[in-house]
Write a protein that holds these residues in place. Structure first.
Motif, PDB file in Angstrom:
ATOM      1  N   GLN A  50     -70.766 -33.600  64.067  1.00  0.00           N
ATOM      2  CA  GLN A  50     -71.664 -32.508  63.692  1.00  0.00           C
ATOM      3  C   GLN A  50     -72.401 -32.065  64.947  1.00  0.00           C
ATOM      4  OE1 GLN A  50     -75.201 -34.260  61.407  1.00  0.00           O
ATOM      5  NE2 GLN A  50     -73.828 -36.035  61.611  1.00  0.00           N
ATOM      6  N   ASP A  51     -73.100 -30.964  64.850  1.00  0.00           N
ATOM      7  CA  ASP A  51     -73.946 -30.518  65.956  1.00  0.00           C
ATOM      8  C   ASP A  51     -75.295 -31.222  65.807  1.00  0.00           C
ATOM      9  OD1 ASP A  51     -75.843 -29.126  67.559  1.00  0.00           O
ATOM     10  OD2 ASP A  51     -74.525 -27.367  67.595  1.00  0.00           O
ATOM     11  N   PRO A  52     -75.620 -32.164  66.687  1.00  0.00           N
ATOM     12  CA  PRO A  52     -76.864 -32.926  66.535  1.00  0.00           C
ATOM     13  C   PRO A  52     -78.112 -32.056  66.533  1.00  0.00           C
ATOM     14  CG  PRO A  52     -75.446 -33.940  68.180  1.00  0.00           C
ATOM     15  CD  PRO A  52     -74.860 -32.604  67.869  1.00  0.00           C
ATOM     16  N   ASP A  53     -78.102 -30.988  67.329  1.00  0.00           N
ATOM     17  CA  ASP A  53     -79.284 -30.135  67.405  1.00  0.00           C
ATOM     18  C   ASP A  53     -79.512 -29.371  66.104  1.00  0.00           C
ATOM     19  OD1 ASP A  53     -80.007 -30.836  70.042  1.00  0.00           O
ATOM     20  OD2 ASP A  53     -78.499 -29.468  70.837  1.00  0.00           O
ATOM     21  N   VAL A  54     -78.420 -28.926  65.476  1.00  0.00           N
ATOM     22  CA  VAL A  54     -78.545 -28.209  64.204  1.00  0.00           C
ATOM     23  C   VAL A  54     -79.060 -29.150  63.115  1.00  0.00           C
ATOM     24  CG1 VAL A  54     -77.270 -27.043  62.369  1.00  0.00           C
ATOM     25  CG2 VAL A  54     -76.807 -26.477  64.760  1.00  0.00           C
ATOM     26  N   THR A  55     -78.466 -30.343  63.025  1.00  0.00           N
ATOM     27  CA  THR A  55     -78.915 -31.311  62.022  1.00  0.00           C
ATOM     28  C   THR A  55     -80.358 -31.715  62.265  1.00  0.00           C
ATOM     29  OG1 THR A  55     -76.667 -32.165  61.792  1.00  0.00           O
ATOM     30  CG2 THR A  55     -78.453 -33.562  60.983  1.00  0.00           C
TER      31      THR A  55
END
Length: 205
Positions: free
Chosen positions: A154-159
């Protein structure tokens, strides 16, 4: 020749400034930003209004200092827990959310002021900046979980941004009301479970 403060004088000024910020923080926690006037803070600190302005040029500058210090401490605590609490990244994420929520519940007035209470523009700008700092510490542990296989790609920044926003949103109304005992513990448990689901954790950590 310009006047230079002696160490003793500077020490007294620093102590007075610290006392002022502490009392301003208490006033904000008790009454919110709107009612934390310079007059109210001066009275709480046992100072004259003029003395407050010797340390801060405006109410806005004092409010920003209160926000930076209080929010900065919460980011530091969260970062320490997420990095150093032991266990795998999922366990640390769960523990970090739990600690953050418990600290908010224990300091309800201040937490509400930091997260959502109406504030002047300068404080609102600081609030946005600190949301980014919360996002960054969440992203760090999520990134570690992805690398170790405990969390899905996943995109860590989005989560992390989603977690930061969701945790604040969940806490806003409870913090504005009275302490709720068992209901507060249930809320914390649900908040932890929601956070793990958001990150895609396979277990409760």
């Amino acid at each position: 020749m310009a006047y230079r403060k002696t160490p003793a004088v500077q020490s007294r000024l620093d102590a007075a400034r610290e006392h002022l910020v502490e009392q301003a923080t208490s006033v904000v926690a008790e009454s919110g930003w709107a009612n934390a006037s310079v007059t109210a803070v001066a009275a709480a600190a046992g100072m004259s209004v003029g003395s407050v302005y010797q340390h801060f040029p405006s109410k806005s500058a004092l409010a920003v200092e209160v926000f930076r210090r209080a929010s900065g401490r919460e980011v530091e605590v969260l970062g320490e827990v997420l990095r150093d609490a032991g266990g795998d990244p999922v366990e640390r994420l769960a523990h970090g959310v739990r600690v953050f929520a418990h600290r908010a519940m224990e300091r309800r007035g201040l937490a509400h002021a930091l997260l959502a209470a109406p504030a002047e523009q300068a404080v609102a700008r600081e609030r946005l900046e600190f949301r980014r700092r919360y996002r960054d510490v969440f992203a760090e542990v999520i990134r570690e979980g992805i690398a170790g296989g405990q969390l899905p790609p996943q995109d860590p920044d989005v989560t992390a941004a989603a977690l930061t926003g969701a945790i604040g949103e969940v806490l806003v109304d409870p913090l504005a009301g009275p302490a709720a005992g068992d209901a507060a513990e249930h809320l914390v448990a649900e908040l932890v479970a929601m956070s793990l689901r958001c990150a895609g954790a396979r277990t409760a950590g």
